[in-house]
Write an enzyme that holds these catalytic residues in place. Sequence first.
Site, PDB file in Angstrom:
ATOM      1  N   TYR A 296      65.857 -65.144  44.582  1.00  0.00           N
ATOM      2  CA  TYR A 296      64.835 -65.451  43.582  1.00  0.00           C
ATOM      3  C   TYR A 296      64.695 -66.958  43.433  1.00  0.00           C
ATOM      4  O   TYR A 296      65.672 -67.665  43.232  1.00  0.00           O
ATOM      5  CB  TYR A 296      65.224 -64.833  42.235  1.00  0.00           C
ATOM      6  CG  TYR A 296      64.360 -65.312  41.095  1.00  0.00           C
ATOM      7  CD1 TYR A 296      62.975 -65.149  41.139  1.00  0.00           C
ATOM      8  CD2 TYR A 296      64.910 -65.944  39.984  1.00  0.00           C
ATOM      9  CE1 TYR A 296      62.176 -65.602  40.117  1.00  0.00           C
ATOM     10  CE2 TYR A 296      64.119 -66.401  38.947  1.00  0.00           C
ATOM     11  CZ  TYR A 296      62.753 -66.220  39.015  1.00  0.00           C
ATOM     12  OH  TYR A 296      61.955 -66.671  38.006  1.00  0.00           O
TER      13      TYR A 296
ATOM     14  N   ASP B  41      52.346 -66.782  60.110  1.00  0.00           N
ATOM     15  CA  ASP B  41      51.506 -66.633  58.910  1.00  0.00           C
ATOM     16  C   ASP B  41      51.796 -67.751  57.909  1.00  0.00           C
ATOM     17  O   ASP B  41      51.977 -67.504  56.720  1.00  0.00           O
ATOM     18  CB  ASP B  41      51.752 -65.259  58.280  1.00  0.00           C
ATOM     19  CG  ASP B  41      50.677 -64.889  57.262  1.00  0.00           C
ATOM     20  OD1 ASP B  41      49.579 -65.500  57.316  1.00  0.00           O
ATOM     21  OD2 ASP B  41      50.926 -64.029  56.414  1.00  0.00           O
TER      22      ASP B  41
ATOM     23  N   GLU C 133      53.756 -56.085  45.981  1.00  0.00           N
ATOM     24  CA  GLU C 133      54.078 -56.690  44.699  1.00  0.00           C
ATOM     25  C   GLU C 133      55.497 -57.254  44.739  1.00  0.00           C
ATOM     26  O   GLU C 133      56.358 -56.685  45.377  1.00  0.00           O
ATOM     27  CB  GLU C 133      54.027 -55.644  43.590  1.00  0.00           C
ATOM     28  CG  GLU C 133      52.700 -54.945  43.458  1.00  0.00           C
ATOM     29  CD  GLU C 133      52.857 -53.443  43.502  1.00  0.00           C
ATOM     30  OE1 GLU C 133      53.810 -52.916  42.912  1.00  0.00           O
ATOM     31  OE2 GLU C 133      52.025 -52.789  44.161  1.00  0.00           O
TER      32      GLU C 133
ATOM     33  N   ASP D 234      58.597 -65.035  53.917  1.00  0.00           N
ATOM     34  CA  ASP D 234      57.920 -64.009  54.716  1.00  0.00           C
ATOM     35  C   ASP D 234      57.966 -64.216  56.216  1.00  0.00           C
ATOM     36  O   ASP D 234      56.992 -63.963  56.919  1.00  0.00           O
ATOM     37  CB  ASP D 234      56.454 -63.874  54.269  1.00  0.00           C
ATOM     38  CG  ASP D 234      56.339 -63.167  52.940  1.00  0.00           C
ATOM     39  OD1 ASP D 234      57.376 -62.672  52.457  1.00  0.00           O
ATOM     40  OD2 ASP D 234      55.233 -63.112  52.389  1.00  0.00           O
TER      41      ASP D 234
END
Lengths: 188, 718
Positions: B163, B208, B97, B226
């Site tokens: 963010y 990925d 999350e 990521d």
Amino acid sequence: MEHEVTGLLQRWSDGDKEALDRLVPLVYDELRRAARRYMRDENNNHTLQTTALVNEVYLRLVDQKQTRWQNRAHFFGIAAGMMRRILVDHARRRKYQKRGGDAAFVQLSLREAEAFAREEDLDLLKLDEALTELAKLDPRRSRVVELRFFAGLDMKETAEALHVSIATVLRDWNMAKAWLYRYMKDER
Amino acid sequence: MNGIRWQQLSLIFHDALRRDGRARGRFVRAACGADESLRRQVESLLGSYEQAAGVFDEPAFERAARELAQEESAALIGHTIGQYRIRRLLGAGGMGEVYLADDGRLNRQVAVKLLPLHFAADIEQVRRFQLEARAASALNHPNILTIHETGEHENRHYIVMEYVAGATLREMMASTADALSLADVLDACVQVCDALSAAHEAGIVHRDIKPENIMLRPDGYVKVLDFGLAKLAVTTNALTEANDEDKTRNVETAAGVLLGTIRYMSPEQVRGLTVDERADVWSLGVVLYEMIENRAPFVGATTADTIVSILEREPAPFTMKIPSSLQKCALKALDKNRNGRFQTTREFADELKRIKRELGSADAFAPRRSFKANLSDTDQFAREQTAAPGELKTAMLANASTHKTKNALQFKSWSAQYWKRLVFGAVCAATLVFAFVKVNDVSKPETPRPTASASSLSPDSAQASARLYRNMNSAERLAFVSEQALRVSQALGDGATTLPGSAAQVVKQHVDAYDRRRDDASPEAFKETLNEIYKRAALYAPLLSFHFKRQNVPALVGIYIPMIESEYHDCLTSPHGAQGKFQFMEQTARNYGVRPEDRCNVDVIAPVAARYIKDRAGEFGTDAASMTLVIASFNRGNRLVKDDLQKLNRFLVADSSNAKPDFWFLLAHADELDDQFRVENRHYVPRFFAAAIIGENPQAFGLPTRPLSSLDAGNEAR
């Protein structure tokens, strides 16, 4: 932990009421942990294996070698009751929120919205009420619904848990469904 | 109903269920005999039974599981993980999350990703992931999402990231009826290539690449997320290996995790072979194909089918009308044999750029313009830019309101959808600009401006320069800060109020923090050194100065609000090079006619910022207290600002001892304000003061130029 839960289950099935009080929070915590894990691992497309979660919790909490088979039934009984409570509380909160009780109502994620929408199909608060009424008339049938609907047990597991035959569970289930449905519909 | 009656009822009911149609009716009538009421009971139950079919068949269990899990997520809100206060869930997926959080120590917003528990199992694996994630982040590439920190909280690993107010490419594609414009597609892919090239050159393969890992910001900027995480994810062997604890569930889950990702996997990944940068070329090829066609090139009903499709099948021919060069390019990236693909993402990017040029859209790569800049708007923009300086400003001001309506019609749906998303969800860091201005004392607007250098807050700055802040002891620093903070208050329109000691302390902490960034940026903090901030600010001073002066708003506000917002990266590499900026809530930006593609356009933002401040000051007064509150509420959006200020005003009335409020009034009453306001603004004003103190006393901080407010803006306005 294993031994603690196993021992408590044992004591509870031997008639020690206090054991249940101590058991409930342990099981609840583990259910919650398992649900978290489940929700995190789940990759959106899967439907839940209904008994997997309670089974997982059971395997995790209870020492298999030390326990009698009845313990398993008792355990599922507890889990079913908890699930019922969780859902009903949830439904109550939602209802409160819908009345505008919480102005800062957060946006629902798609998944939440879906769950929410399905919930509309079946009024859980009403079902809870109906189930309580049914328990007065016929405790076993009410129990069958709890195990089947709230804990997701299949016929065989429910039969084991209640120590009755599968045919009996099937009959109870059919009758209870009809009776609950009528109750809920009439009450509307 | 008594027990016997109930027994009777159930027996007849069950027997009846074994019969069908008319036989059932006959049976019930016979069984109930003359007992009418029993018959009615049985019949109504049988009727309900038919209607209830399916109602209880899906156990409520799944819902309960979700509910439990959500309670858990909700339980995190408002709590802290390390120094991060969790505010809300941004999203959830197979990889955990992601929450929006406040970084209490550095007073900024961050995204905190909590990884699934099972990722923590292999410590060595986690360590490798952390190394790689940090390595990618350390490349400091504008298209790679910055990782601030990794850590562990209650057995769960977490990653603290920059963010980004934006949406993933997946969300973007899902929310849009139309396909992305070709220019958007090419631009996004080129940016991903840029990020990957930097990583590949540092020896990092992403592994990925998929739409979920590509974020688009409103200004058209792409961020790749990521890096390194794929190493932690379930790999192909998860198909055959299950955790011994609960085999069934895990096998399913593992397959599920794969399902999400497998579509983007190269043949060599699917086979479990070693992977190099050409695997990323393939995955990006899949993304490119999907962006064009709105469907993935390799899909199957099951994981196995998808794998077969990846290994054996050619992608379905393009149905969209795209240049053959682009078709060829996408298919080249999707060559099953990696030797046949682009060998590097640079090659890939070069080809995409060539196609873009071929499309004849010269402006398409003017990098940091929004994807959606409409051509006619762009032309107009270009004309305006070449207009004479004075004319330009007037033109922009005059056009502000027409832009608003024009935009609504002219943005393509993608942009419109995107914009709409922001209304629902995220705070949009809307704009930016930088600049400088003279002090413009609003309380006495009619007073002729003193000479440039005398308008500095620190007339004795020469003296101050004799003593470097870094060489002062704590008491001296505090005295210095107190004195300078008073000057700032006065410049905002105040009489000489005494600054409480506690206030000076808070400001001092911020000054200290800035001073520590003097010449060497802490890697975890903002990227800029004090020197860089200062130089940048000086560059854009004239423009802001010009507009704030026009609106009779204290120029300090124009100078230092953007300066303290420098951790917002929205317009990091805008053509204007501005990093600090005025951050508007998206709705506010719209109300003021700022088009999304102009959020980083200093020429547009400067007058808007001045107007915005003036409007607020008009509502609440131009004394220092009101001005301070306006500053405190700056990034709240105009509706919330009003709410906040009215709330504060009520406190003011209730507490007559605060007849003359300053910003300490805000701090004193902070607990009565809502969470967000409190968290965001507890340090906001003190930091503003700190920035102003440094900017007005450059020598004390070893900075090379004059006090910012002393720079003569009058004839430098562009």
